[in-house]
Write a protein that holds these residues in place. Structure first.
Motif, PDB file in Angstrom:
ATOM      1  N   GLN A   2      32.978  15.336  58.361  1.00  0.00           N
ATOM      2  CA  GLN A   2      32.294  16.514  58.836  1.00  0.00           C
ATOM      3  C   GLN A   2      32.873  17.755  58.175  1.00  0.00           C
ATOM      4  O   GLN A   2      34.061  17.901  57.994  1.00  0.00           O
ATOM      5  CB  GLN A   2      32.454  16.617  60.367  1.00  0.00           C
ATOM      6  N   ASN A  30      27.834  29.924  52.935  1.00  0.00           N
ATOM      7  CA  ASN A  30      26.957  31.094  52.901  1.00  0.00           C
ATOM      8  C   ASN A  30      26.947  31.760  54.267  1.00  0.00           C
ATOM      9  O   ASN A  30      26.969  32.983  54.381  1.00  0.00           O
ATOM     10  CB  ASN A  30      25.553  30.660  52.515  1.00  0.00           C
ATOM     11  N   ASN A  31      26.885  30.943  55.326  1.00  0.00           N
ATOM     12  CA  ASN A  31      26.897  31.473  56.675  1.00  0.00           C
ATOM     13  C   ASN A  31      27.363  30.393  57.646  1.00  0.00           C
ATOM     14  O   ASN A  31      27.418  29.200  57.293  1.00  0.00           O
ATOM     15  CB  ASN A  31      25.515  31.993  57.095  1.00  0.00           C
ATOM     16  N   GLN A  33      26.781  29.255  61.841  1.00  0.00           N
ATOM     17  CA  GLN A  33      25.948  29.501  63.016  1.00  0.00           C
ATOM     18  C   GLN A  33      26.542  28.766  64.214  1.00  0.00           C
ATOM     19  O   GLN A  33      27.071  27.660  64.077  1.00  0.00           O
ATOM     20  CB  GLN A  33      24.510  29.024  62.739  1.00  0.00           C
ATOM     21  N   PHE A  88      28.428  24.089  69.461  1.00  0.00           N
ATOM     22  CA  PHE A  88      28.609  23.567  68.115  1.00  0.00           C
ATOM     23  C   PHE A  88      28.617  24.697  67.102  1.00  0.00           C
ATOM     24  O   PHE A  88      27.820  25.635  67.202  1.00  0.00           O
ATOM     25  CB  PHE A  88      27.468  22.614  67.742  1.00  0.00           C
ATOM     26  N   TYR A 100      20.473  23.378  49.681  1.00  0.00           N
ATOM     27  CA  TYR A 100      19.888  24.600  50.214  1.00  0.00           C
ATOM     28  C   TYR A 100      19.334  24.392  51.617  1.00  0.00           C
ATOM     29  O   TYR A 100      18.529  23.508  51.853  1.00  0.00           O
ATOM     30  CB  TYR A 100      18.770  25.065  49.295  1.00  0.00           C
ATOM     31  N   GLY A 101      19.777  25.247  52.534  1.00  0.00           N
ATOM     32  CA  GLY A 101      19.255  25.218  53.892  1.00  0.00           C
ATOM     33  C   GLY A 101      19.889  24.194  54.805  1.00  0.00           C
ATOM     34  O   GLY A 101      19.666  24.234  56.010  1.00  0.00           O
ATOM     35  N   LYS A 102      20.681  23.281  54.270  1.00  0.00           N
ATOM     36  CA  LYS A 102      21.229  22.234  55.130  1.00  0.00           C
ATOM     37  C   LYS A 102      22.385  22.767  55.952  1.00  0.00           C
ATOM     38  O   LYS A 102      23.222  23.507  55.459  1.00  0.00           O
ATOM     39  CB  LYS A 102      21.713  21.053  54.283  1.00  0.00           C
ATOM     40  N   LEU A 103      22.434  22.361  57.202  1.00  0.00           N
ATOM     41  CA  LEU A 103      23.549  22.699  58.074  1.00  0.00           C
ATOM     42  C   LEU A 103      24.408  21.465  58.297  1.00  0.00           C
ATOM     43  O   LEU A 103      23.898  20.371  58.488  1.00  0.00           O
ATOM     44  CB  LEU A 103      23.052  23.207  59.424  1.00  0.00           C
ATOM     45  N   PHE A 105      27.317  20.132  60.895  1.00  0.00           N
ATOM     46  CA  PHE A 105      27.786  20.461  62.227  1.00  0.00           C
ATOM     47  C   PHE A 105      29.208  19.989  62.481  1.00  0.00           C
ATOM     48  O   PHE A 105      29.632  18.935  61.988  1.00  0.00           O
ATOM     49  CB  PHE A 105      26.862  19.832  63.274  1.00  0.00           C
ATOM     50  N   GLY A 106      29.906  20.772  63.304  1.00  0.00           N
ATOM     51  CA  GLY A 106      31.187  20.348  63.825  1.00  0.00           C
ATOM     52  C   GLY A 106      30.991  19.383  64.989  1.00  0.00           C
ATOM     53  O   GLY A 106      29.859  19.103  65.398  1.00  0.00           O
TER      54      GLY A 106
END
Lengths: 115, 114
Positions: A2, A30-31, A33, A88, A100-103, A105-106
């Motif tokens: 992860q 990049n960011n 959330q 999370f 691109y766009g993929k997140l 998660f913790g």
């Protein structure tokens, strides 16, 4: 493995207290959330912080980001029983292309706020 | 933020059968994603659903097992094929628009395979 690791895994506090959850990650982002999930239901988007930001506020939420330490924290002030949920962090990598766009998660922190 | 709905909200299925999960968004979105959350675990990305082309799958997930459709900018389906108890999970669709970094999630579909 992860991208994000969160601690603590579980946090139990009394109503009115503050709750702090931490998230660490491994690669440039990049960011980042933060999301809340109540009892295995859908995820609610809480706040997004970009890599060039250090702190953001939204109501009782305060998020910090330290890119030099690759870590973020979520502070919930004056907690309420309704804040009981799993929280999370999710990171979006800096690179584009197929990422691109993929997140990513913790593992999440389970917060229990006792009335 | 977009309003996202999923059908069914939950289902109990027998081993060897298939289930198709629908994701409907109330506005056109550029990107749609499907995630899996196994019991007590975090979320794992299955695939990115691309409108007008094949979905892009993550390592460990294959099209034969998780076929995805994306016929337009507001709708996508995920099929869980030839199910086994290990497929018991919450399946969530997620959306994001170009020009915005926020990603929003549907309410999830809780699947139990017996």
């Amino acid at each position: 493995s992860q991208q994000g690791e969160e601690d603590p895994q579980a946090l139990s506090i009394q109503e009115g207290e503050n709750a702090t959850m931490n998230c660490s990650y491994k690669t440039s982002i990049n960011n980042l959330q933060w999301y809340r999930q109540n009892s295995g239901r859908g995820l609610v988007h809480l706040i997004l912080i970009r890599s060039n930001e250090r702190e953001k506020h939204s109501g009782r939420l305060r998020v910090t980001l330290d890119t030099s330490k690759k870590s973020s924290s979520l502070l919930i002030t004056a907690s309420r029983a309704a804040d009981t949920a799993s929280y999370f962090c999710a990171t979006a990598m800096r690179s584009g292309g197929t990422s691109y766009g993929k997140l990513t998660f913790g593992q999440g922190t389970i917060l229990t706020v006792h009335p | 933020s977009a309003v996202i709905s999923q059908k069914p909200s939950r289902d109990i299925c027998q081993r060897g059968t298939s289930l198709t999960i629908q994701c409907q968004v109330d506005s056109q979105v550029t990107m749609m994603f499907w995630y899996r959350q196994q019991p007590g675990q975090s979320l794992t990305l299955i695939a990115t659903a691309n409108q007008g082309s094949e979905a892009t799958y993550e390592s460990g997930f294959v099209i034969d097992k998780f076929p995805i459709s994306r016929p337009n900018l507001t709708f996508s389906t995920l099929t869980v094929s030839n199910m086994s108890p290990e497929d018991s999970s919450i399946y969530l669709c997620s959306v994001r628009n170009s020009g915005s970094y926020e990603q929003y999630f549907g309410p999830g579909t809780r699947l139990t395979v017996t």
